[in-house]
Design an enzyme around this catalytic site. Structure first.
Site, PDB file in Angstrom:
ATOM      1  N   CYS A   1       0.823  -1.204   0.000  1.00  0.00           N
ATOM      2  CA  CYS A   1       0.000   0.000   0.000  1.00  0.00           C
ATOM      3  C   CYS A   1       0.865   1.265   0.000  1.00  0.00           C
ATOM      4  O   CYS A   1       1.526   1.554  -0.994  1.00  0.00           O
ATOM      5  CB  CYS A   1      -0.991  -0.032   1.158  1.00  0.00           C
ATOM      6  SG  CYS A   1      -2.385   1.094   0.915  1.00  0.00           S
TER       7      CYS A   1
ATOM      8  N   ASN B   1      -7.320  -0.214  -0.009  1.00  0.00           N
ATOM      9  CA  ASN B   1      -7.626   1.000   0.737  1.00  0.00           C
ATOM     10  C   ASN B   1      -6.562   2.037   0.416  1.00  0.00           C
ATOM     11  O   ASN B   1      -5.549   2.125   1.100  1.00  0.00           O
ATOM     12  CB  ASN B   1      -7.671   0.729   2.241  1.00  0.00           C
ATOM     13  CG  ASN B   1      -7.871   2.003   3.030  1.00  0.00           C
ATOM     14  OD1 ASN B   1      -8.330   3.011   2.494  1.00  0.00           O
ATOM     15  ND2 ASN B   1      -7.521   1.977   4.305  1.00  0.00           N
TER      16      ASN B   1
ATOM     17  N   HIS C   1      -3.936  -5.245  -0.192  1.00  0.00           N
ATOM     18  CA  HIS C   1      -3.587  -5.753   1.132  1.00  0.00           C
ATOM     19  C   HIS C   1      -3.639  -7.276   1.152  1.00  0.00           C
ATOM     20  O   HIS C   1      -4.700  -7.864   1.356  1.00  0.00           O
ATOM     21  CB  HIS C   1      -4.542  -5.184   2.183  1.00  0.00           C
ATOM     22  CG  HIS C   1      -4.260  -3.766   2.543  1.00  0.00           C
ATOM     23  ND1 HIS C   1      -3.433  -3.413   3.585  1.00  0.00           N
ATOM     24  CD2 HIS C   1      -4.654  -2.609   1.976  1.00  0.00           C
ATOM     25  CE1 HIS C   1      -3.339  -2.095   3.664  1.00  0.00           C
ATOM     26  NE2 HIS C   1      -4.071  -1.582   2.690  1.00  0.00           N
TER      27      HIS C   1
ATOM     28  N   GLU D   1      -2.686  -9.289   3.369  1.00  0.00           N
ATOM     29  CA  GLU D   1      -3.054  -9.836   4.675  1.00  0.00           C
ATOM     30  C   GLU D   1      -4.558  -9.967   4.818  1.00  0.00           C
ATOM     31  O   GLU D   1      -5.043 -10.689   5.678  1.00  0.00           O
ATOM     32  CB  GLU D   1      -2.482  -8.964   5.792  1.00  0.00           C
ATOM     33  CG  GLU D   1      -3.256  -7.696   6.100  1.00  0.00           C
ATOM     34  CD  GLU D   1      -3.044  -6.577   5.089  1.00  0.00           C
ATOM     35  OE1 GLU D   1      -3.730  -5.544   5.191  1.00  0.00           O
ATOM     36  OE2 GLU D   1      -2.192  -6.728   4.189  1.00  0.00           O
TER      37      GLU D   1
END
Length: 396
Positions: free
Chosen positions: A279, A321, A363, A365
């Site tokens: 990110c 995001n 992301h 994760e």
């Protein structure tokens, strides 16, 4: 600008263009200023509201039914702090529902009040989402007053006066104050968070606003994780002799944080140590390699974004995001684009040819979101294995 509020209104959202959305206040009383964005995830509202990447933002959740799983102490993504270093406000179509989940220890409104998150419910989130899609993410002030008294002119003035996220280095506020170790693995039912096995790698995480699940994912592939502040120099990082370095997610303008981080990232790349960015870390790695970043109109916020891995041809559904993006046309020679968003064609990953250096915009994760991208951590582990066998890591 209308100054007439409907009876029973206890919450408002005032946008810089003069738009006023009226509804019911939720969570903390008071007001919060920020950039208004929308998130399309159907689950994971607690993880969303505690993601440091949402610092200085107000999140409108497009999914209408929020609150049914409550909140708990385990699903916090930020390492410390409250709303000041994560989402400042939340917007819902309906009032949050009472919790009905065995992991819940608090309902959403009470949890928001305790954290200092200002909420607004009972508004047309579809209309707000469409406005953001067509006109970009506006500046706004969200306010909650149980007595229904609001100074709309003052709120409008604050929304208009805010300069926005461009040029803001928010990582300096979201980062940790001193180095620490982390040893909790990924969660699985019914055991909970995994106990770490004997570590195979030493990984240093540069914390620009890191999410807990990134750290857990590293632990789960065999890493002993040390988290260091965003201002840590390359020399200090390499002195720890890491097998790999992760550049974390975080809030704000990558170019602003890059003023002090990019020179250090260049030294890390030159060292031959495997470097992995996520990110904001992806964006700053791109800056360090000679690319540029730009502000997006709507950004990408949700757990249902299709991304294509150009190295395998596979499509994965990912969590995203971000409000800034790497300009794919600015990628210099020797930097390969590895992932691309299938929504709008923007860059979603890169790798440096001939070096153990790569990053992704999304992301992996995946908290909240699918687990399609957890393989990215295995790729990082493979690079660390290769570096250790060749004796090219800082630890060797």
């Amino acid at each position: 600008m209308s100054r007439d509020l409907l009876p029973g209104v206890t919450g408002v959202l005032v946008l810089a263009d003069g738009t006023v959305l009226q509804g019911h206040g939720v969570g903390a009383t008071g007001e919060a200023l920020g950039e208004v964005c929308f998130n399309t995830a159907m689950t994971g509202y607690q993880e969303i509201l505690t993601d440091p990447s949402y610092m200085a933002q107000i999140v409108a959740l497009t999914f209408p039914h929020i609150g049914n799983v409550g909140t708990n102490v385990d699903d916090l993504e930020q390492m410390s702090g409250a709303a000041e270093t994560a989402a400042r406000g939340a917007i819902f179509r309906d009032m949050p529902t009472p919790p009905a989940n065995w992991r819940s220890d608090c309902d959403l409104p009470a949890w928001m009040a305790r954290r200092g998150v200002v909420g607004l419910a009972g508004v047309d989130t579809r209309a707000l989402t469409r406005a953001i899609r067509e006109n970009g993410m506006p500046h706004g002030v969200i306010a909650h007053s149980p007595d229904g008294v609001f100074d709309l002119e003052a709120l409008l003035a604050k929304a208009k006066a805010w300069s926005g996220l461009e040029g803001l280095d928010l990582a300096k506020d979201a980062t940790c104050l001193q180095a620490f170790t982390y040893d909790e693995g990924l969660w699985s039912w019914p055991e909970g968070y995994a106990k770490p096995a004997t570590p195979k790698y030493d990984v240093v995480v540069v914390d620009y606003g890191v999410k807990r699940n990134i750290l857990r994912s590293l632990v789960s592939v065999g890493a002993r994780v040390t988290v260091v502040p965003a201002s840590t120099t390359a020399e200090e990082i390499l002195a720890r002799k890491p097998d790999g370095v992760l550049l974390s997610n975080g809030p704000g303008d990558p170019a602003a944080t890059g003023v002090y981080s990019v020179p250090e990232i260049r030294k890390l790349v030159a060292s031959g140590t495997p470097v992995f960015g996520i990110c904001l870390g992806h964006q700053m790695l791109a800056l360090a390699l000679g690319a540029t970043t730009v502000k997006m109109d709507q950004g990408h916020h949700g757990a249902n974004h299709p991304v294509k891995d150009l190295t395998t041809g596979k499509v994965e559904i990912v969590s995203m995001n971000h409000g800034f993006t790497v300009d794919r046309d600015s990628l210099p020679s020797g930097v390969e684009e590895t992932h691309v968003s299938l929504f709008d064609g923007t860059n979603a990953g890169l790798a440096l040819e001939g070096k153990p250096v790569f990053s992704v915009q999304h992301h992996p994760e995946a908290s909240p979101g699918p687990t399609d991208s957890l393989y990215i951590f295995d790729r990082f582990a493979e690079l660390m294995d290769a570096g250790k066998s060749l004796g090219t890591t800082a630890r060797s």
